[in-house]
Design a protein around this motif. Structure first.
Motif, PDB file in Angstrom:
ATOM      1  N   GLY A 246      40.657  31.687  40.779  1.00  0.00           N
ATOM      2  CA  GLY A 246      39.832  32.889  40.954  1.00  0.00           C
ATOM      3  C   GLY A 246      38.352  32.543  40.865  1.00  0.00           C
ATOM      4  N   LEU A 247      38.014  31.606  39.968  1.00  0.00           N
ATOM      5  CA  LEU A 247      36.611  31.186  39.825  1.00  0.00           C
ATOM      6  C   LEU A 247      36.176  30.399  41.063  1.00  0.00           C
ATOM      7  CD1 LEU A 247      36.391  30.025  36.089  1.00  0.00           C
ATOM      8  CD2 LEU A 247      35.892  32.259  37.056  1.00  0.00           C
ATOM      9  N   ALA A 248      37.104  29.578  41.598  1.00  0.00           N
ATOM     10  CA  ALA A 248      36.788  28.804  42.805  1.00  0.00           C
ATOM     11  C   ALA A 248      36.488  29.752  43.962  1.00  0.00           C
ATOM     12  CB  ALA A 248      37.958  27.893  43.157  1.00  0.00           C
ATOM     13  N   GLN A 249      37.290  30.805  44.055  1.00  0.00           N
ATOM     14  CA  GLN A 249      37.106  31.804  45.112  1.00  0.00           C
ATOM     15  C   GLN A 249      35.731  32.472  44.975  1.00  0.00           C
ATOM     16  OE1 GLN A 249      39.936  34.975  44.760  1.00  0.00           O
ATOM     17  NE2 GLN A 249      40.025  35.285  46.946  1.00  0.00           N
ATOM     18  N   GLU A 250      35.393  32.842  43.745  1.00  0.00           N
ATOM     19  CA  GLU A 250      34.107  33.486  43.482  1.00  0.00           C
ATOM     20  C   GLU A 250      32.955  32.548  43.817  1.00  0.00           C
ATOM     21  OE1 GLU A 250      33.705  36.629  42.703  1.00  0.00           O
ATOM     22  OE2 GLU A 250      31.529  36.454  42.524  1.00  0.00           O
ATOM     23  N   GLN A 251      33.122  31.278  43.480  1.00  0.00           N
ATOM     24  CA  GLN A 251      32.064  30.299  43.727  1.00  0.00           C
ATOM     25  C   GLN A 251      31.814  30.129  45.233  1.00  0.00           C
ATOM     26  OE1 GLN A 251      32.481  26.663  41.599  1.00  0.00           O
ATOM     27  NE2 GLN A 251      30.731  25.705  42.586  1.00  0.00           N
ATOM     28  N   TYR A 252      32.895  30.108  45.985  1.00  0.00           N
ATOM     29  CA  TYR A 252      32.783  29.943  47.439  1.00  0.00           C
ATOM     30  C   TYR A 252      31.989  31.115  48.040  1.00  0.00           C
ATOM     31  CZ  TYR A 252      34.072  29.541  52.310  1.00  0.00           C
ATOM     32  OH  TYR A 252      34.015  29.445  53.679  1.00  0.00           O
ATOM     33  N   VAL A 253      32.364  32.310  47.652  1.00  0.00           N
ATOM     34  CA  VAL A 253      31.689  33.492  48.194  1.00  0.00           C
ATOM     35  C   VAL A 253      30.226  33.501  47.740  1.00  0.00           C
ATOM     36  CG1 VAL A 253      31.660  36.024  48.219  1.00  0.00           C
ATOM     37  CG2 VAL A 253      33.834  34.817  48.318  1.00  0.00           C
TER      38      VAL A 253
ATOM     39  N   LEU B 292      33.778  39.845  33.443  1.00  0.00           N
ATOM     40  CA  LEU B 292      35.197  40.106  33.152  1.00  0.00           C
ATOM     41  C   LEU B 292      36.107  39.051  33.753  1.00  0.00           C
ATOM     42  CD1 LEU B 292      35.552  43.972  33.432  1.00  0.00           C
ATOM     43  CD2 LEU B 292      35.985  42.554  31.447  1.00  0.00           C
ATOM     44  N   LEU B 293      35.773  38.643  34.964  1.00  0.00           N
ATOM     45  CA  LEU B 293      36.562  37.589  35.613  1.00  0.00           C
ATOM     46  C   LEU B 293      36.514  36.328  34.755  1.00  0.00           C
ATOM     47  CD1 LEU B 293      38.013  36.415  38.215  1.00  0.00           C
ATOM     48  CD2 LEU B 293      35.749  35.668  38.926  1.00  0.00           C
ATOM     49  N   LEU B 294      35.308  36.001  34.300  1.00  0.00           N
ATOM     50  CA  LEU B 294      35.141  34.803  33.477  1.00  0.00           C
ATOM     51  C   LEU B 294      35.916  34.937  32.161  1.00  0.00           C
ATOM     52  CD1 LEU B 294      33.583  32.094  33.111  1.00  0.00           C
ATOM     53  CD2 LEU B 294      31.785  33.389  32.005  1.00  0.00           C
ATOM     54  N   LEU B 295      35.749  36.096  31.541  1.00  0.00           N
ATOM     55  CA  LEU B 295      36.379  36.325  30.237  1.00  0.00           C
ATOM     56  C   LEU B 295      37.909  36.290  30.334  1.00  0.00           C
ATOM     57  CD1 LEU B 295      35.366  37.116  27.332  1.00  0.00           C
ATOM     58  CD2 LEU B 295      36.037  39.439  27.912  1.00  0.00           C
ATOM     59  N   LEU B 296      38.438  37.010  31.328  1.00  0.00           N
ATOM     60  CA  LEU B 296      39.900  37.078  31.456  1.00  0.00           C
ATOM     61  C   LEU B 296      40.480  35.701  31.799  1.00  0.00           C
ATOM     62  CD1 LEU B 296      40.425  40.482  33.336  1.00  0.00           C
ATOM     63  CD2 LEU B 296      40.666  40.007  30.900  1.00  0.00           C
ATOM     64  N   THR B 297      39.788  34.977  32.677  1.00  0.00           N
ATOM     65  CA  THR B 297      40.277  33.640  33.050  1.00  0.00           C
ATOM     66  C   THR B 297      40.295  32.729  31.835  1.00  0.00           C
ATOM     67  OG1 THR B 297      39.269  33.940  35.215  1.00  0.00           O
ATOM     68  CG2 THR B 297      39.896  31.703  34.643  1.00  0.00           C
TER      69      THR B 297
ATOM     70  N   MET C  27      46.286  47.424  30.933  1.00  0.00           N
ATOM     71  CA  MET C  27      44.863  47.534  30.576  1.00  0.00           C
ATOM     72  C   MET C  27      44.064  46.393  31.206  1.00  0.00           C
ATOM     73  SD  MET C  27      45.094  48.789  26.648  1.00  0.00           S
ATOM     74  CE  MET C  27      43.436  48.370  26.237  1.00  0.00           C
ATOM     75  N   LEU C  28      44.647  45.197  31.200  1.00  0.00           N
ATOM     76  CA  LEU C  28      43.951  44.060  31.817  1.00  0.00           C
ATOM     77  C   LEU C  28      43.751  44.307  33.314  1.00  0.00           C
ATOM     78  CD1 LEU C  28      45.628  40.992  30.038  1.00  0.00           C
ATOM     79  CD2 LEU C  28      43.331  41.900  29.684  1.00  0.00           C
ATOM     80  N   TYR C  29      44.784  44.897  33.922  1.00  0.00           N
ATOM     81  CA  TYR C  29      44.664  45.227  35.343  1.00  0.00           C
ATOM     82  C   TYR C  29      43.563  46.282  35.546  1.00  0.00           C
ATOM     83  CZ  TYR C  29      45.783  47.046  39.952  1.00  0.00           C
ATOM     84  OH  TYR C  29      45.684  47.469  41.252  1.00  0.00           O
ATOM     85  N   GLY C  30      43.534  47.268  34.634  1.00  0.00           N
ATOM     86  CA  GLY C  30      42.486  48.298  34.686  1.00  0.00           C
ATOM     87  C   GLY C  30      41.099  47.661  34.594  1.00  0.00           C
ATOM     88  N   LEU C  31      40.964  46.650  33.716  1.00  0.00           N
ATOM     89  CA  LEU C  31      39.680  45.957  33.572  1.00  0.00           C
ATOM     90  C   LEU C  31      39.321  45.224  34.861  1.00  0.00           C
ATOM     91  CD1 LEU C  31      39.787  44.379  30.000  1.00  0.00           C
ATOM     92  CD2 LEU C  31      38.189  46.088  30.841  1.00  0.00           C
ATOM     93  N   LYS C  32      40.343  44.658  35.485  1.00  0.00           N
ATOM     94  CA  LYS C  32      40.116  43.928  36.741  1.00  0.00           C
ATOM     95  C   LYS C  32      39.579  44.885  37.815  1.00  0.00           C
ATOM     96  CE  LYS C  32      42.683  41.212  40.186  1.00  0.00           C
ATOM     97  NZ  LYS C  32      41.803  40.071  40.359  1.00  0.00           N
ATOM     98  N   THR C  33      40.175  46.064  37.905  1.00  0.00           N
ATOM     99  CA  THR C  33      39.715  47.028  38.923  1.00  0.00           C
ATOM    100  C   THR C  33      38.288  47.493  38.599  1.00  0.00           C
ATOM    101  OG1 THR C  33      40.673  48.903  37.751  1.00  0.00           O
ATOM    102  CG2 THR C  33      42.047  47.875  39.420  1.00  0.00           C
TER     103      THR C  33
END
Lengths: 211, 361
Positions: B226-233, B183-188, B59-65
């Motif tokens: 994952g947050l660092a990656q998002e911040q860079y982009v 979701l990225l923030l929440l899951l992390t 389910m977590l993977y489903g949320l990620k997608t």
């Protein structure tokens, strides 16, 4: 005032633009070129936003990489098609950039009135039209006390009145000793601006053309 | 349109997450042998209530997608995806199902592997349960996707609080996370928060020393990559003008420090709330400094070389054993943090203005 030496920018090994030696005197200069010729890439490199090969000097004193902070204090750039986070307002962006560029007191008020953005500047960028977005980008380009301002396609998406305001702003800043590099598909010779020189980007390099 | 849709949403998902999948594969099959997998899921299928331990990560993977698809639809560069709403409903539905099946392929493969053992063993209830979960994972998001499709250009919420004060720069990215990547923030934060809480609660149960906390922070800090990656982009897509600003090293690092403090608020609160009585506050401070250092070093690795963008997940893979080794050899937590911050400082001094975001070829 600007000197470019051995400039080269390539993407994935393909050279976009190569400028072996280029000296730019103070004044208002126009750079033309077809779509994808590398005008914005060149402007971004000069603005220090895009790494490149070679050296870019301002007044033989500040080099884009060696003197990153004083160079950027003196060289401004306004994007052709700006993209900002939709939830920020022009107010947020102008306040942040103005502080970083050490904008003198009263400058922000004067610019937002000249470019007529006061009415919407506290609304989120996501609600702006392309013209409003362009005006925001232009305000950012004029902030601080720059010696060189580069405006990438400054006349697109804005109305006739705004075009006249931008031209008058350029003329006013020029009188104060600020130089301009403009890129546009529109013919600046049809405006009231007195151009000092004109260049064309062709075959991956820069050539001077009659102004 | 179908091909473009699939390429933009499915192929792009796997491309952007190649590091994540590498990490999952190496952890799942590098640490746990395939025989152990079989033994574990055969046990779970014999007692279907324990299948919940499989369903939760699926389910977590489903949320990620789902989060990825949502962010693609809201991205200005993918505005053409709005045209999908003009496709007849039936065709659109089959497109959604194909897309979901494509995105959930790893789950289908694993479930299929389980099924190979469940069939001969006649574990029908487990099979039905797995089938229903898979069906739910494919079908349930579709109404959400349909709703999202019709709201892609919804009006941006106007900030209602302190509108007359400009938003401070360190909050730009935090706002981006809340609005674009919740979701990225929440899951992390759930993952690293639970980890820190777990370590703190485990601490008094045996003869552990402070290194256990540092190990918890090591894993918690690595999940922030994952947050660092998002911040860079985010910086390179939406704040291009940053590289034209005359920001001194002190200001740049200062902004990042404030951003780090804000990003680590959940971990800080949990750490101090559950801090074992025998562990000093100074040590907790060192652990946080170390955790923030991991996030900061990840971000600066990208400033140094953006080709690392897709490999950032794999840094977690070798970062964990290396970090673990150093911790076990009793290298001081503050020293580890200092090394990470020093690396970030070095990159920030020499590579910040040379950072460039290359679009994939």
């Amino acid at each position: 005032m600007l000197q470019v030496k051995n400039y080269r920018k390539a993407y994935h090994g393909r050279t976009i633009l190569q400028v072996p030696d280029w000296q730019l005197s103070p004044g208002i200069h126009w750079i033309r070129g077809s779509n994808g010729s590398g005008k914005s890439t060149f402007f971004r490199s000069i603005a220090g936003m895009l790494p490149c090969e070679g050296e870019i000097w301002l007044n033989n004193q500040y080099e884009v990489s060696l003197h990153a902070v004083p160079y950027r204090l003196r060289v401004n750039y306004a994007e052709a098609e700006p993209l900002y986070p939709e939830y920020l307002s022009a107010f947020d962006l102008i306040s942040f950039v103005g502080k970083a560029k050490q904008s003198p007191a009263g400058q922000v008020d004067s610019l937002i009135d000249t470019l007529e953005i006061r009415e919407f500047w506290k609304q989120p960028v996501g609600t702006y039209s392309s013209g409003m977005l362009k005006k925001t980008s232009l305000v950012l380009g004029f902030l601080g006390q720059p010696e060189l301002i580069m405006l990438d396609e400054p006349l697109i998406t804005i109305d006739d009145r705004a075009v006249a305001n931008v031209c008058s702003l350029i003329a006013t800043y020029h009188q104060r000793g600020v130089s301009f590099l403009l890129s546009s598909h529109q013919d600046f010779r049809l405006t009231a601006l007195a151009l000092d020189s004109s260049y064309l980007i062709q075959n991956h390099t820069l050539v001077e053309t009659p102004a | 349109m179908n091909a473009v849709f699939f390429r933009t949403l499915v192929t792009e998902f796997y491309r952007q997450n190649s590091g994540f999948f590498l990490l999952i594969l190496l952890i799942s099959f590098g640490i746990i042998r395939s025989d152990d997998h079989v033994a574990l899921f055969r046990y779970a299928m014999a007692s279907p209530s324990t299948l919940v331990y499989y369903v939760i990560p699926w389910m977590l993977y489903g949320l990620k997608t789902l989060s990825f698809v949502r962010s693609q639809f809201r991205h200005p560069a993918y505005g053409f995806l709005d045209l999908w709403r003009l496709i007849p409903f039936g065709t659109r539905l089959s497109g959604w199902v194909t897309m979901q099946a494509g995105l959930l392929l790893p789950v289908f493969l694993y479930a299929g592997w389980m099924g190979v053992y469940a069939f001969p063993a006649r574990q029908w209830s487990a099979l039905v349960l797995i089938g229903l979960v898979l069906l739910g994972l494919v079908v349930l998001p579709i109404p959400l996707l349909e709703r999202m499709l019709h709201q892609t250009s919804r009006e941006v919420r106007v900030r209602t609080f302190i509108r007359h004060w400009p938003l401070p720069y360190p909050l730009y990215f935090i706002q981006h996370l809340f609005r674009r990547q919740p979701l990225l923030l929440l899951l992390t934060k759930i993952f690293s928060g639970l980890l820190i809480m777990g370590v703190c609660l485990l601490y008094p149960t045996d003869d552990y020393d402070e290194r256990l906390l540092t190990i918890g922070m090591l894993i918690g800090g690595l999940t922030q990559l994952g947050l660092a990656q998002e911040q860079y982009v985010f910086e390179h897509e939406y704040l291009l003008f940053l590289r034209n600003l005359p920001l001194s090293f002190g200001k740049r690092i200062g902004y990042l420090f404030v951003q780090g403090l804000l990003l680590f608020i959940p971990e800080t609160l949990l750490l101090f709330r559950y801090l074992p009585a025998t562990v000093s506050w100074l040590y907790a401070g060192k652990a946080l400094f170390f955790g923030m250092g991991l996030w900061l070093a990840g971000l600066h690795r990208l400033y140094q070389n953006d080709k690392s963008l897709e490999n950032l997940g794999s840094y977690g893979l070798w970062g964990f054993p290396v970090g673990l080794l150093l911790i076990m050899f009793q290298v001081d937590t503050a020293l580890l943090g200092l090394l990470l911050w020093a690396y970030a400082g070095w990159v920030n001094t020499y590579h910040y203005y040379r950072s460039e975001f290359h679009l994939p070829q």
